[in-house]
Structures are given as structure tokens and as C-alpha cells.
Design an enzyme around this catalytic site. Structure first.
Site, mmCIF file in Angstrom:
data_model
loop_
_atom_site.group_PDB
_atom_site.id
_atom_site.type_symbol
_atom_site.label_atom_id
_atom_site.label_comp_id
_atom_site.label_asym_id
_atom_site.label_seq_id
_atom_site.Cartn_x
_atom_site.Cartn_y
_atom_site.Cartn_z
ATOM 1 C CB THR A 154 -0.957 0.001 1.214
ATOM 2 O OG1 THR A 154 -0.223 -0.257 2.399
ATOM 3 C CG2 THR A 154 -2.032 -1.041 1.048
ATOM 4 C CB THR A 191 -2.993 -0.892 7.859
ATOM 5 O OG1 THR A 191 -3.910 -0.028 8.446
ATOM 6 C CG2 THR A 191 -3.279 -1.003 6.379
ATOM 7 C CD GLU A 278 1.868 5.775 6.471
ATOM 8 O OE1 GLU A 278 1.154 5.347 5.556
ATOM 9 O OE2 GLU A 278 1.438 6.416 7.423
ATOM 10 C CG ASN A 400 -0.327 9.363 7.338
ATOM 11 O OD1 ASN A 400 -0.985 8.541 6.718
ATOM 12 N ND2 ASN A 400 0.781 9.053 7.985
ATOM 13 C CB THR A 405 -3.845 9.557 2.119
ATOM 14 O OG1 THR A 405 -4.964 9.386 2.979
ATOM 15 C CG2 THR A 405 -3.008 10.707 2.602
#
Lengths: 405, 405
Positions: A154, A191, A278, A400, A405
């Protein structure tokens, strides 16, 4: 970061494939992992009560097929979550299509997963159209597994895979796994999707036990931002094609060897997720020692690991132990602050709850490393826990807050 | 943002002063708030178990003096926390010095507060040397109060004050308050000091009740980063100099009028803190409706308010309702996702747990405002709760990762 895969790393009796079916723009977004014969399968899912349709479908399938699965189909780019009445039929149609293309397998023998945006309708017809093609093109080559690992990405900046081997009754058993995830990561299934294939022979019950034990010490001990997701899934498929004897009983050497190999794969994948967190510059390993119980140690470790003030301090390589102690203090766990010792990167910075004189420049330099250990010793008991997180950088916010996003 | 203060805003019988005593570089770092006569005082302190020395000292003093205090002395730039055996004597010495300079007041009639860096030794001799000077120069002028409000600032970009009036038995009662704080802010007393002076006459027990009720709905309903601090203090001093009759009983009109005025001051100060949250561009008001209980509503609101993914989405003015729903889903409160409606800036974006068609550009534009309301309706009961937070920006990370803050 990933080990180079050779043909001998791939467990016997598994094939893989991936393609670009059109959900994402010009990137792999659909993958399958298939066992030649039904494989004993264990899986754990998100603890978030907002649960995506594919999680609902996969739980049902595992129950119906009594944990005997032929394979996994995964799309990225769309989570198929909060998509009204269309979501669940889309997941069932996806599983059914793979089952049909595998030659009349029961649809309940397929695990279906989605990852990506929440709330947008899934263009399932794109997936269905691509299934015959990827089923035809599947292969046991390491390159096919690598493409599968890429197809589940992702916001990941790189694919993540790991391998392990162990011996069961003199025969070699192989494990290969891959995972996605780099945001919305927190203990208790984030996630994150992870799939592990092995040619071990093992009962569903024992495999479930091994997986749960490993997941708690690995995937459930990492956190990027404290946010859990709606689609998290870790599944392990064991098809027995190694020819090794079946692993029986949880006290024997076979189970120990297998669990150690499984934990090794899970640890590598979990740390790879944190490493790719991230915006992350570095991994922080938070170890709580001397606690009254493992549960309380873990609670303190998680509070520290999710503190924005602690995580931003690490982004600046700032040995700000006061923020670490203050986070521990609000964790809900009672302890005596006057007994607490804290070390950062191996150097004592706090003794008995007060500053211990240290060379600030030296600690700062050590904190610039890719991996920084933090140890908090409560000196109150003998229990401990370890949690991994990453620093909180300007890049995390950039990733983010970009619209949308 | 702050109202312009006039002489008539200052409650009778209070004086204020501030100076630069040398803890910070070239900025006000020491302030006093003094009542001419002992004032009925109520205070609430941090819930973090790492408690700074001045909090320990002030709690003792309130108990010893049975809530009859002459004043408050506050230094900024150093929290006097985790400072070994020297911290507590330093706080006691500070309170004693102010008491002595006020002409033989008992030291237990002084509240002492510190805010700033944790773990660094406090140069208390600088404070002690400055006390005679500020006691001499104290004044009832609005300018003196404003300087006091400036002296308690830490990473604040501006001072914060608020006023209110009410009538008790036909006579006017005045309240003036100030607060500091912009990071390490979360419900249950954050890195935050607030002081409120009033010339109302009220018993210690009733004042305590009024303060606790107001604090729960105001200071305990804001969060910047979920981190609570070691020094948080909210104190209200009521010296009775208005000449209004004593407020008695919690059911009468006097108490209602006074509590409303006190809540008005607390609300203004709490929102000013969020407005000045580290790096904040906008305030987000999160209202949970239709919950089974106020407690569960608050728990969901706080989980959403502390979600890095939600807060970064607001930094980008991104109507990402999936992150809001996912945060609610991991809050630990059970609810039926299929009943949930969500609106952002007054526009419905999610109905019955699924996307409700909305004009993305229009919502995005509305989210660029300084204040953005979010409403989550669980449609399961009649309880509600409201929490305020701010967006999570690149600036927050810059402020908190700069070596060393």
C-alpha cells in the site's frame, strides 16, 4: 533488506502470481498464493470492530473448510471496507472466481484479502477479469513470490519478505512469508497483511497455537501510530509437501523447531514493517524490565511507543528521558518512579527517577543509528516486555496529510 | 484573541507581578498572584504518577492551610521535576520566601508551581533573589496581570487570559484567569497551569465542587498529543472582596451564576490552549452523540482526538471519514458500525457506516477554516460528549524534534 530468494527457499507445492488488474494506476494490485493441495491454515484478524468485508468472508471460509485452504487472493488499492451491501458479495465473488479457476475447488477454501482506501467502492469486475490470467501464469519461481509480495503493497516503499527452515524428523521444512504495511500500525493487528507458506505437516489446532504465540511476540509488538485497521490479516498455510512427519503435540522438539522458524519469519516481517514505517528514520526498541507482570510491562512499553512527544524526540535524536518517564507515568500502571532506571542506546540517562550525568553529545550520536534500544527498568519485579516502534518525522505528517491519501 | 483588559475586569483585593529572574534567557520567567487577605482556594493537579516537587508541596500546603491561601508563585523554564532530593526543598524555599516577603504569612498559604524542562536542576537561588523585588512591585493594574500571564508561558506563542462576571445577591463578582500550555496536552490535566482569581465569597467545599465540574467539561476535554505532564495545576482563589454575600449550597441561583462564570473562563482558556497547540493550524471539535453513556462517548471522542491519522488528515483538510470511523472502532467501546453517521463541518460524509455522497471540494474548502466541527452519531442512546483537539502538522514535529527542546 530482504534476503535474496533462491528456488530452494520456496516450500514445495506452492505457486504464486501477481498482476496489474486496474485498481491502482500502473502498479501490481492483485496477487495469489496457491497450494497444490488443501493446506492446513491458521489465521488471525484485526481486533478493530470496524471490519472489512473480506475479513468477514475469510473468517467464514476458514470455519466452513475447517482450516483446509487452497490459497489466498489479495488486492491492494482498495480495502473493500464500509462499502455498503456491495462489499461482502464482492469478496465472495473474488474467492469463488479463484476457486473455479483452480478447477472446481470449493470457494470456502480461499482466503480473500483487501488493503487500501476505506469507503470507496471496489471495482470487483476488474479483479474477476484478471483471475484466469494469473491462475494460468502462476509459478513456484522465487520471482513469482516476489511479485506477489509487491502486489500487496500500500504505502510501503518496498516489498517485505523473509524465509526460514527447520528440521522435522531429519527432513527439511521450509517457510516463506511476506507482509505489507507501514502506517496505521499498532499492536493487535494493524493495517497489515502477512502470508506465510510452509511445506510442514501440522494439525490445524497446533498451527493455530503456534501462529498466535508468534503473532503476540512479533506483529502485535510493533506500533507505528497506534491506529489499528479494518483489514488486518496474518495467515499461515502448511501443505505438508516437505514429506517431513506431521508435527504432533506442543511439547516435542518438532513443534519447538517449527515455532522457532515461524517466529523468525514473523519477527523479520514485523521489523521490516517498522523499518518501513511511514516517514521513519529509525527503529526504537523499547524494553521494559523489572515489572510486576508481562501485561503491565507491555502496557508501559506501548504507551511510550505511542507517545508523539517521545517519537518526535527520537526524530531529533534527543535523549529526552523526561518524556519517556512521563509517558510511563500516564500508562495506567502503578510503579515507584524513584526506583526507575532508563538507558538509551546502552547509556544510562536516568537513575532512580532522576537525571544520571551523561555525555549528551555521545548519546545524541548513538541515537542517529538506524536502531536505537531503550531500556526502562522499574526494579519492582521480574517480568519484561519488548515493543518496537519508529520515530515520528515530518515525513509521516507529509504522507498522511496530503489531500487525499 | 485575548480580550482587552480594563481595571474593572480585575477582581478586588488581588495584585500581580512578574520578572525575569534568570532561568530563561531574556524573557519573563517568574510571576506572583497575591490576594490581600487569605482566599478560599480549590485546586486540581496532574493525574500522572510522575509528579513534580512543586505539585507535592502545593498539595501539602492546601491541606495544611485548609484551602486558605494568600497567593501563587510560578516559575517557567524549569519544571523542577525528577531533580533528586533538591527539588522538594527548592519548592518549599520558594513558597517560604514569598510568605516571608508578604509579611509573616504562613508558608503553607502559598501555592508554588513550575513549568518547563524536566530533569534539569532548578537554580532556586535566582528565584529567591527576585522575590523581594516582585513583591514590592506588585500591582492590581491589568498590565500587571498580563505580565503574570506572560511569565508562565513555556512553548506558548502567546499569553492566554479570560474574564467573566456574574451577579450574586445583586452585587457584581469578577473572575480573571490565565493559563499556559501548548504541547503535552491531554484530558486529565496536561502540561498546563491555570490560575483564576475571583472576589466571590464561597466555602472551600463548594469552590472545590464548582472547579472540578468546570475542569471536566473544559481543561479535561482538550488534547493536543495525548501526553500528560508532571506539573499540571488549575487553581482558583476566591477572596470575597466583592462584598457580595457568600455563595451557599449547590442548588441556588448564586452557585449557578458563579459556576457559569467560572466555566466561561475555563472554556475560554482551554480553547485558547488548543488554538495555540504546538504547530496547530486549526481546532477540531469532536462531538459524539447517541452513545449509551457519557463515559463511552468521551472514550470514543478521545480516541479519535488522539489518532495521528485523523489529526494529520485534518492538517491536509482531507475529509477522510474512514480514519475517524476506524479510530472509533478501536476505542474499546462497542457499537454497531452500520448505524453510525458522521458529519464534517456540517456536511454528512458517512451514513450508516458507509460513504454518503458528498461534494469533496466543498467539504475540503470548509475544512480549511480555523474551527472544524466533527459529529459522530452512534444512534444507540442519548448520551453525548465533546472533546477539542488540533490538527497534527509538520510544525508540531519540528517543534518537538529540535535538539534539545
Amino acid at each position: 533488506v530482504n534476503p535474496r530468494l533462491s528456488a530452494s527457499d520456496i516450500p514445495a507445492g506452492f505457486t504464486f502470481a501477481a498482476t496489474h488488474c486496474g485498481i491502482k494506476r500502473a502498479r501490481l494490485d492483485l496477487g495469489i498464493l496457491v497450494s497444490d493441495t488443501p493446506a492446513t491454515t491458521a489465521a488471525v484478524f484485526t481486533t478493530n470492530q470496524i471490519v472489512a468485508a473480506p475479513v468477514v468472508a475469510s473468517r467464514e471460509h476458514l470455519r466452513k473448510s475447517r482450516g483446509q485452504m487452497r490459497g489466498v487472493i489479495v488486492n491492494s488499492g482498495n480495502a473493500n471496507c464500509c462499502t455498503k451491501q456491495d462489499g461482502y458479495p464482492a469478496s465472495i465473488a473474488t474467492a469463488s472466481k479463484l476457486a473455479a479457476e483452480l478447477g472446481g475447488t470449493d470457494p470456502s477454501q480461499v482466503i480473500v484479502c483487501s488493503t487500501g482506501v476505506i469507503g470507496a467502492p471496489l471495482r470487483v469486475e476488474k479483479i474477476l477479469a484478471a483471475v484466469p490470467h494469473i491462475v494460468l501464469n502462476r509459478s513456484a519461481e522465487p520471482g513469482a513470490f516476489e511479485e506477489f509480495a509487491r502486489a500487496i503493497m500500500t504505502t510501503d516503499t518496498r516489498p517485505k519478505w523473509a524465509t526460514a527452515r527447520c528440521r522435522v524428523g531429519g527432513k527439511q521444512v521450509r517457510l516463506v512469508g511476506c507482509a505489507n504495511g507501514s502506517g496505521m500500525i499498532e499492536p493487535n493487528m494493524a493495517t497489515m497483511l502477512a502470508f506465510i507458506a510452509t511445506d510442514a505437516a501440522i494439525s490445524p489446532k497446533l498451527l493455530d497455537r503456534a501462529l498466535r504465540a508468534c503473532v503476540n511476540r512479533t506483529f502485535n509488538s510493533i506500533t507505528v501510530d497506534g491506529d489499528t485497521s479494518t483489514n488486518d490479516t496474518v495467515a499461515v498455510l502448511a501443505n505438508g509437501h516437505s514429506g517431513a512427519r506431521e508435527i504432533r503435540g506442543s511439547s516435542g522438539a518438532d513443534y519447538k523447531a517449527f515455532t522457532a522458524a515461524l517466529e523468525s519469519v514473523c519477527t523479520s516481517l514485523a521489523l521490516a514493517i517498522i523499518d518501513d514505517g511511514e516517514g521513519a528514520q529509525r527503529t526504537i526498541e523499547i524494553e521494559i524490565r523489572g515489572a510486576a507482570s508481562e501485561k503491565s510491562a507491555r502496557q508501559i512499553a506501548k504507551t511510550i511507543a505511542n507517545s508523539p512527544l517521545v517519537k518526535t524526540a527520537f526524530a531529533g535524536a534527543d535523549p529526552n528521558w523526561g518524556r519517556i518517564l512521563a509517558a510511563a507515568g500516564r500508562s495506567g500502571v502503578k510503579f515507584d518512579p524513584r526506583r526507575v532506571n532508563i538507558s538509551i542506546a546502552g547509556m544510562t540517562v536516568c537513575r532512580r527517577g532522576c537525571e544520571h550525568p551523561f555525555d549528551e553529545r555521545a548519546v545524541h550520536q548513538k541515537m542517529l543509528a538506524k536502531h536505537v534500544p531503550v531500556r526502562v527498568d522499574l526494579r519492582a519485579g521480574s517480568a519484561s516486555a519488548r515493543v518496537w516502534t519508529c520515530d515520528f518525522t515530518v515525513e509521516y505528517v507529509h504522507i498522511n496529510s496530503s489531500y487525499r491519501t
